[in-house]
Motif scaffolding. Structure first.
Motif, PDB file in Angstrom:
ATOM      1  N   PHE A   1       5.952  10.006   0.308  1.00  0.00           N
ATOM      2  CA  PHE A   1       5.118   8.784   0.500  1.00  0.00           C
ATOM      3  C   PHE A   1       5.080   8.210   1.863  1.00  0.00           C
ATOM      4  N   LEU A   2       4.296   7.166   2.116  1.00  0.00           N
ATOM      5  CA  LEU A   2       4.224   6.319   2.753  1.00  0.00           C
ATOM      6  C   LEU A   2       3.782   5.231   1.930  1.00  0.00           C
TER       7      LEU A   2
ATOM      8  N   HIS B   1       0.582  -1.256   0.066  1.00  0.00           N
ATOM      9  CA  HIS B   1      -0.089  -0.191  -0.505  1.00  0.00           C
ATOM     10  C   HIS B   1       0.787   1.628   0.565  1.00  0.00           C
ATOM     11  N   VAL B   2       0.028   2.410  -1.078  1.00  0.00           N
ATOM     12  CA  VAL B   2       0.921   3.810  -0.286  1.00  0.00           C
ATOM     13  C   VAL B   2      -0.162   5.086  -0.700  1.00  0.00           C
ATOM     14  N   VAL B   3       0.195   5.585   0.000  1.00  0.00           N
ATOM     15  CA  VAL B   3      -0.140   6.677   0.967  1.00  0.00           C
ATOM     16  C   VAL B   3       0.551   7.955  -0.078  1.00  0.00           C
TER      17      VAL B   3
ATOM     18  N   SER C   1      11.258  10.739   1.089  1.00  0.00           N
ATOM     19  CA  SER C   1      10.833  12.349   1.134  1.00  0.00           C
ATOM     20  C   SER C   1      11.372  11.067  -1.298  1.00  0.00           C
ATOM     21  N   GLY C   2      10.239  11.329  -2.227  1.00  0.00           N
ATOM     22  CA  GLY C   2      10.619  11.450  -3.507  1.00  0.00           C
ATOM     23  C   GLY C   2      11.301  12.129  -4.249  1.00  0.00           C
ATOM     24  N   LYS C   3      12.316  13.307  -3.446  1.00  0.00           N
ATOM     25  CA  LYS C   3      12.696  14.752  -3.567  1.00  0.00           C
ATOM     26  C   LYS C   3      14.345  14.135  -3.951  1.00  0.00           C
ATOM     27  N   LYS C   4      14.570  13.126  -3.036  1.00  0.00           N
ATOM     28  CA  LYS C   4      16.091  12.231  -3.026  1.00  0.00           C
ATOM     29  C   LYS C   4      16.190  11.325  -4.312  1.00  0.00           C
ATOM     30  N   ASP C   5      15.771   9.936  -3.935  1.00  0.00           N
ATOM     31  CA  ASP C   5      16.401   8.722  -4.463  1.00  0.00           C
ATOM     32  C   ASP C   5      15.528   8.445  -5.381  1.00  0.00           C
TER      33      ASP C   5
END
Length: 467
Positions: free
Chosen positions: A265-266, A91-93, A253-257
């Motif tokens: 996201f969680l 699951h992703v939020v 934090s999608g802003k890195k990897d």
């Protein structure tokens, strides 16, 4: 063997080097805080690797396919598929960025007065934990606090410290254990697979959730491939999948990897936690299928998740950081060793031994570096550590660092040569760097917006006497 960029350049952005007078005026106006400089005043920007990556042609194409439906966006399901395939969570939020995920996790998982042990603090993570009534407890191995230790996995959890905390306060008074991979504040240091496995079993034995700050998990996977026995022949993607299997969920934090400019996201498996997270994401972020993001941002992040585990990409990423660090080591500049995956951390306490901690040596060094060469870096020391909420006094961490953070796929090694020459030059005349005092302090996360001036007894001097 030289590790060259695994990409070609097909679009460029001009850079401008401000004059010495312009830099002096800019840093004064910014209150000697590099966060408050305007981007056009900066020549080479090593402030952060967060949201500063260069996207690929495939990611730019994905932007055009983004579904901007308010509910049920197909871009969300593309992101969900990528998270399931690469991270292994069901699951992703989505959230607007990593701290949105940290906020939601803290609200659903922490009861006031509970402890949240972790392998060293991170600024926004601890702030959200404390705002939810949690008490941070550092359970990282002692080597992490020693910038000269060459321990290969300085991010490891000290299982003895964690077990003693459980015995002292009781498992029921621990909200969850939070493990960052890699550990930013320790210098981008990784956690070994063996330690993740052992921490997993310890938490399971006591019925405690194990959560991951996965912001730079790909770099961690690469270090496991390099340093841990039995993983040299594995792909980074398979190592990452195994790492995540030891956790109940992660904040990201999608802003890195993930190689995008915004988003986070969680990710988790537990459906009861998922329901509570979705309830809060509606309140604070947006619908559960967009979470504060445009469809095009989710589409670009989904593509970036697949690109980030390419072995050639991550090998170059880590080796470019290492290139800068090795140049500084060769010149005798004190840095955190081993060199981390996203940044080179200069040991400001050893770099400027004449400055006491109350004169914020890391903050002063970051400002002096900008004055010298137009390079923007950031402080990771006493200013970032903030104040103890109980005593009101400055927290004095053992590490007083300046972070030279390398954006992904942005600069060449020639840019890093400029950085190295400036740092080395300052080190040879370190006594010319003057201390600072704080003139404005916000109540939380002060390093972002605090303002400084040269310390009173030195106010007649420039921050950096020299060229």
């Amino acid at each position: 063997m030289t590790v060259a960029e695994p990409h070609r350049i097909k679009s460029v952005e001009p850079l401008h080097m401000p004059t010495a007078a312009e830099r002096e005026e800019a840093i004064s106006r910014a209150g000697y805080n590099t966060f408050l400089l305007r981007s056009e005043e900066v020549y080479i920007d090593l402030l952060t690797d967060s949201g500063t990556s260069a996207m690929s042609d495939s990611q730019w194409s994905a932007l055009m396919t983004g579904d901007e439906a308010y509910a049920g966006s197909s871009s969300f399901y593309r992101l969900e598929e990528a998270v399931r395939a690469v991270y292994g969570f069901q699951h992703v939020v989505p959230t607007h960025q990593g701290r949105g995920a940290e906020h939601i996790l803290s609200q659903i998982a922490i009861k006031p007065g509970q402890y949240v042990p972790g392998n060293m603090y991170f600024t926004t993570t601890r702030a959200h934990q404390e705002l939810a009534g949690g008490i941070f407890e550092d359970v990282i191995v002692d080597e992490a606090h020693d910038p000269q230790s060459r321990h290969p996995f300085k991010g490891d959890v000290d299982l003895g410290k964690l077990e003693r905390l459980i015995d002292r306060v009781g498992a029921q008074n621990i909200a969850y254990v939070n493990v960052a991979v890699t550990v930013n504040m320790a210098g981008g240091q990784p956690v070994s697979m063996a330690n993740l496995r052992a921490t997993h079993y310890l938490c399971r034995r006591h019925g405690i959730l194990l959560w991951c700050d996965a912001t730079r998990c790909v770099e961690n996977a690469y270090f496991i491939k390099e340093r841990e026995q039995g993983y040299a022949g594995r792909t980074v993607a398979s190592i990452l999948h195994e790492m995540m299997a030891y956790f109940d969920g992660c904040t990201m934090s999608g802003k890195k990897d993930c190689l995008v400019n915004i988003g986070g996201f969680l990710a988790l498996n537990d459906e009861s936690l998922l329901r509570r997270a979705r309830e809060l994401v509606v309140l604070f972020e947006g619908m559960p299928t967009y979470g504060g993001l445009a469809g095009r941002d989710m589409a670009a992040m989904a593509q970036g998740i697949h690109e980030m585990v390419d072995d050639a990409y991550i090998a170059h990423r880590v080796h470019q950081v290492r290139y800068l660090g090795e140049r500084l080591i060769a010149a005798g500049v004190p840095i955190v060793e081993p060199i981390g995956g996203h940044a080179v951390f200069v040991d400001a306490a050893r770099f400027l031994p004449h400055l006491p901690r109350e004169r914020f040596p890391a903050q002063a060094l970051a400002a002096a570096l900008y004055l010298d060469s137009g390079v923007r870096a950031m402080e990771r020391g006493t200013v970032s550590a903030g104040r103890d909420p109980n005593t009101g006094r400055d927290r004095i961490p053992r590490l007083e660092l300046v972070r030279l953070t390398i954006p992904r796929r942005v600069y060449t090694d020639r840019h890093l040569d400029v950085v190295a020459e400036s740092v080395v030059g300052l080190y040879r005349h370190g006594e010319s760097v003057r201390g600072l005092r704080m003139t404005y302090e916000p109540p939380t996360l002060r390093f972002f917006t605090a303002r400084f001036e040269p310390a009173p007894e030195e106010r007649h001097l420039r921050l950096c006497d020299g060229k």
